[in-house]
Write a protein that holds these residues in place. Structure first.
Motif, PDB file in Angstrom:
ATOM      1  N   GLU A  39       3.732 -12.196   8.535  1.00 57.37           N
ATOM      2  CA  GLU A  39       3.237 -10.953   7.831  1.00 57.37           C
ATOM      3  C   GLU A  39       2.450  -9.971   8.675  1.00 57.37           C
ATOM      4  O   GLU A  39       2.403  -8.895   8.312  1.00 57.37           O
ATOM      5  N   GLU A 110      -0.902  -5.443   9.623  1.00 56.79           N
ATOM      6  CA  GLU A 110       0.274  -5.850   8.709  1.00 56.79           C
ATOM      7  C   GLU A 110       1.590  -5.244   9.108  1.00 56.79           C
ATOM      8  O   GLU A 110       1.734  -4.116   9.132  1.00 56.79           O
ATOM      9  N   GLU A 112       4.865  -5.056   7.258  1.00 58.76           N
ATOM     10  CA  GLU A 112       5.580  -4.383   6.492  1.00 58.76           C
ATOM     11  C   GLU A 112       5.189  -2.835   6.277  1.00 58.76           C
ATOM     12  O   GLU A 112       6.091  -2.009   6.580  1.00 58.76           O
TER      13      GLU A 112
END
Length: 142
Positions: A39, A110, A112
């Motif tokens: 992640e 992060e 994403e």
């Protein structure tokens, strides 16, 4: 008798704790805890003060983005290599630790949101390239 054995046991347990070296957090040596490599892009830094440790951790995250020029079919690196600079948005120092005179910092980015932003920038660049190609084609046909 029991009180004497209890006192000896407690004293020996306490002495064992005194001589133990304090442990570093697991993130200093490997990804762990709340920040998985799946992640997050992860960077760890260390230094003689917090600023140096923070800067090193952020720099470690940025090293995930090193870019090398592609070789052409002859194996040569093109002479018209374009340098790319970008701002690394969203990097946060999320953990800090001090042990003796050494400071440690954990920085994360992060994945994403970063990937969504890169996709958006690529789309924009592709549009600009298409417009430039069309303009060049128009100028060539004149």
């Amino acid at each position: 008798m029991w009180s004497m054995l209890t006192a000896v046991f407690l004293f020996s347990g306490t002495m064992g704790c005194i001589h133990r070296k304090p442990k570093l957090p697991c993130w200093v040596t490997r990804p762990c805890g709340d920040f998985s490599e799946k992640e997050f892009l992860i960077g760890v830094g260390s230094g003689e003060n917090l600023k140096i440790a923070d800067d090193e951790a952020i720099s470690a995250v940025s090293r995930h983005f090193q870019v090398r020029p592609l070789e052409d079919s002859s194996g040569e690196t093109p002479s018209n290599v374009i340098s790319v600079a970008t701002e690394l948005k969203g990097v946060q120092v999320v953990e800090r630790h001090q042990q003796n005179n050494m400071f440690y910092a954990l920085a994360v980015l992060e994945r994403e949101p970063m990937l969504l932003e890169i996709d958006s920038e690529l789309d924009s660049l592709q549009d600009k390239v298409k417009k430039l190609i069309n303009k060049a084609d128009e100028n060539r046909s004149k």
